[in-house]
Design a protein around this motif. Sequence first.
Motif, PDB file in Angstrom:
ATOM      1  N   VAL A   1      46.237 -59.247  43.430  1.00 16.22           N
ATOM      2  CA  VAL A   1      45.065 -59.079  42.582  1.00 16.22           C
ATOM      3  C   VAL A   1      44.183 -58.015  43.217  1.00 16.22           C
ATOM      4  O   VAL A   1      43.952 -58.034  44.432  1.00 16.22           O
ATOM      5  N   SER A   2      43.726 -57.072  42.419  1.00 17.86           N
ATOM      6  CA  SER A   2      42.873 -56.007  42.936  1.00 17.86           C
ATOM      7  C   SER A   2      41.692 -55.772  41.997  1.00 17.86           C
ATOM      8  O   SER A   2      41.769 -56.037  40.799  1.00 17.86           O
ATOM      9  N   LEU A   3      40.597 -55.291  42.568  1.00 17.71           N
ATOM     10  CA  LEU A   3      39.395 -54.949  41.824  1.00 17.71           C
ATOM     11  C   LEU A   3      39.157 -53.448  41.949  1.00 17.71           C
ATOM     12  O   LEU A   3      39.342 -52.875  43.028  1.00 17.71           O
ATOM     13  N   HIS A   4      38.727 -52.823  40.853  1.00 19.23           N
ATOM     14  CA  HIS A   4      38.558 -51.372  40.812  1.00 19.23           C
ATOM     15  C   HIS A   4      37.238 -51.039  40.131  1.00 19.23           C
ATOM     16  O   HIS A   4      36.923 -51.580  39.066  1.00 19.23           O
ATOM     17  N   VAL A   5      36.477 -50.130  40.742  1.00 16.48           N
ATOM     18  CA  VAL A   5      35.134 -49.794  40.270  1.00 16.48           C
ATOM     19  C   VAL A   5      35.032 -48.284  40.098  1.00 16.48           C
ATOM     20  O   VAL A   5      35.575 -47.507  40.904  1.00 16.48           O
ATOM     21  N   ALA A   6      34.336 -47.836  39.055  1.00 16.54           N
ATOM     22  CA  ALA A   6      34.089 -46.414  38.857  1.00 16.54           C
ATOM     23  C   ALA A   6      33.092 -45.916  39.901  1.00 16.54           C
ATOM     24  O   ALA A   6      32.008 -46.486  40.052  1.00 16.54           O
ATOM     25  N   THR A   7      33.476 -44.888  40.638  1.00 14.50           N
ATOM     26  CA  THR A   7      32.614 -44.302  41.668  1.00 14.50           C
ATOM     27  C   THR A   7      32.537 -42.789  41.468  1.00 14.50           C
ATOM     28  O   THR A   7      33.366 -42.191  40.766  1.00 14.50           O
ATOM     29  N   THR A   8      31.589 -42.173  42.126  1.00 15.88           N
ATOM     30  CA  THR A   8      31.443 -40.718  42.045  1.00 15.88           C
ATOM     31  C   THR A   8      32.525 -40.045  42.881  1.00 15.88           C
ATOM     32  O   THR A   8      32.762 -40.415  44.031  1.00 15.88           O
ATOM     33  N   ALA A   9      33.185 -39.053  42.292  1.00 12.06           N
ATOM     34  CA  ALA A   9      34.253 -38.336  42.980  1.00 12.06           C
ATOM     35  C   ALA A   9      33.667 -37.373  44.010  1.00 12.06           C
ATOM     36  O   ALA A   9      32.446 -37.177  44.089  1.00 12.06           O
ATOM     37  N   GLU A  10      34.550 -36.757  44.794  1.00  8.96           N
ATOM     38  CA  GLU A  10      34.117 -35.868  45.862  1.00  8.96           C
ATOM     39  C   GLU A  10      33.351 -34.653  45.342  1.00  8.96           C
ATOM     40  O   GLU A  10      32.530 -34.084  46.065  1.00  8.96           O
ATOM     41  N   ASP A  11      33.624 -34.252  44.087  1.00  7.64           N
ATOM     42  CA  ASP A  11      32.920 -33.084  43.562  1.00  7.64           C
ATOM     43  C   ASP A  11      31.464 -33.389  43.217  1.00  7.64           C
ATOM     44  O   ASP A  11      30.683 -32.483  42.892  1.00  7.64           O
ATOM     45  N   GLY A  12      31.084 -34.678  43.280  1.00 10.44           N
ATOM     46  CA  GLY A  12      29.715 -35.068  43.007  1.00 10.44           C
ATOM     47  C   GLY A  12      29.327 -35.066  41.546  1.00 10.44           C
ATOM     48  O   GLY A  12      28.196 -35.405  41.193  1.00 10.44           O
ATOM     49  N   GLU A  13      30.271 -34.704  40.658  1.00  8.15           N
ATOM     50  CA  GLU A  13      29.966 -34.610  39.242  1.00  8.15           C
ATOM     51  C   GLU A  13      30.790 -35.570  38.397  1.00  8.15           C
ATOM     52  O   GLU A  13      30.257 -36.202  37.485  1.00  8.15           O
ATOM     53  N   THR A  14      32.074 -35.667  38.665  1.00  2.53           N
ATOM     54  CA  THR A  14      32.940 -36.542  37.888  1.00  2.53           C
ATOM     55  C   THR A  14      33.056 -37.911  38.555  1.00  2.53           C
ATOM     56  O   THR A  14      32.585 -38.117  39.678  1.00  2.53           O
TER      57      THR A  14
ATOM     58  N   PRO B   1      39.915 -35.296  35.130  1.00  2.00           N
ATOM     59  CA  PRO B   1      38.742 -35.910  35.766  1.00  2.00           C
ATOM     60  C   PRO B   1      37.487 -35.911  34.895  1.00  2.00           C
ATOM     61  O   PRO B   1      36.538 -36.645  35.194  1.00  2.00           O
ATOM     62  N   THR B   2      37.478 -35.101  33.829  1.00  2.00           N
ATOM     63  CA  THR B   2      36.302 -35.116  32.957  1.00  2.00           C
ATOM     64  C   THR B   2      36.276 -36.347  32.059  1.00  2.00           C
ATOM     65  O   THR B   2      35.251 -36.641  31.430  1.00  2.00           O
ATOM     66  N   GLN B   3      37.399 -37.068  31.983  1.00  2.00           N
ATOM     67  CA  GLN B   3      37.445 -38.318  31.234  1.00  2.00           C
ATOM     68  C   GLN B   3      36.932 -39.449  32.127  1.00  2.00           C
ATOM     69  O   GLN B   3      37.507 -39.727  33.174  1.00  2.00           O
ATOM     70  N   ALA B   4      35.858 -40.078  31.705  1.00  2.00           N
ATOM     71  CA  ALA B   4      35.259 -41.137  32.530  1.00  2.00           C
ATOM     72  C   ALA B   4      36.175 -42.363  32.576  1.00  2.00           C
ATOM     73  O   ALA B   4      36.690 -42.799  31.548  1.00  2.00           O
ATOM     74  N   PRO B   5      36.387 -42.939  33.759  1.00  2.00           N
ATOM     75  CA  PRO B   5      37.211 -44.148  33.867  1.00  2.00           C
ATOM     76  C   PRO B   5      36.435 -45.376  33.396  1.00  2.00           C
ATOM     77  O   PRO B   5      35.214 -45.294  33.188  1.00  2.00           O
TER      78      PRO B   5
END
Length: 334
Positions: free
Chosen positions: A286-299, A181-185
């Motif tokens: 077809v799907s769309l995917h966006v980087a969002t904040t995870a539940e831990d609030g950090e990753t 999870p420390t690797q940014a998507p």
Amino acid sequence: MTSALRHSALLVGSLSLAACSGEPVVEGLNEPIRISSPDFEPQLQEGELPGLPPLTADEINAGQKPKTPNVSGINLASASIPPREPARVFSGLASPDSVAIGVRLAGLGSGYWVLPTGAADAVNDGALEWKFFAAFGGDLPPGKRQMLFAGIDAQGRSGNQQGLTLCLQPEVPDNGNACDPTQAPPAFVVSLGWDAAIDLDLRVITPTGKVVDSKHPTTAEKDEDGKLDPSAEGVGAIDHDSFANCAADGRRRENLVFQEQPPAGTYLVYANLYDACDESGAGFDVSLHVATTAEDGETQQLTETFREAGLISAIHANGGAKLGLFVTSFDVAP
């Protein structure tokens, strides 16, 4: 035939369930992994893998030795497994009292695979060699997963299992985020997947009118010198030309990946049938995917925000001469 191989044949034969009709039995179609070899026919056994749990790091550091029979070594080129991997090679060694080894993915599937050990390795105190090919199913949950190995003797006994941590990659590329999870998507991904052996292409028209597909895989615009600038901010790229020229690659998916936020504007998404490859058509999504904040609030994590399914027929094959079937559009805010 060595003594070990004779015992292996007896053991595997006693464990397997033979078909009385004489018809070939295709085993493991619904298992998360399928094991194969050109030299023998692995057998699928119901239930949990035999043996004791793998030794913990503390037990190993304290000098505790694994009980035999066991798998004493595992060779694998890479622990990162793409989705629908058709033939990953695993090999290694088992203790000399092993006549077979058992293999399974921890917590998945209905059972484990059994395959015989082979020749003794004189360099490693007579440990027995083994080797197989593993095909990984397309519906496996992405992330870290432990693959377990057990040595089995002629009486069906096992010692400590050996664990190997694999990274099962998701269908949509995430820069390794599912396993670390420390690797940014990526900031944004447009994904097209399909369910038949056809050459289907993801095609996206950018706000500037540029047509992007696997034959023209970047959204980059030309610079002052008339050259494409793939390093420009917000550039996206198609990751793979799947099933190109009707050659099976095990993927049937193409992704337009933006590592940074795409430029603002309206994007049009098409599914273009380049070649039907003698198939009548296929289902696709077809799907769309966006980087969002995870539940831990950090990753961060890659989150699906849209999905649209459809059907495409062989009559739509056009060799890239047309835009294809319009699926959806999306807007990127400034």
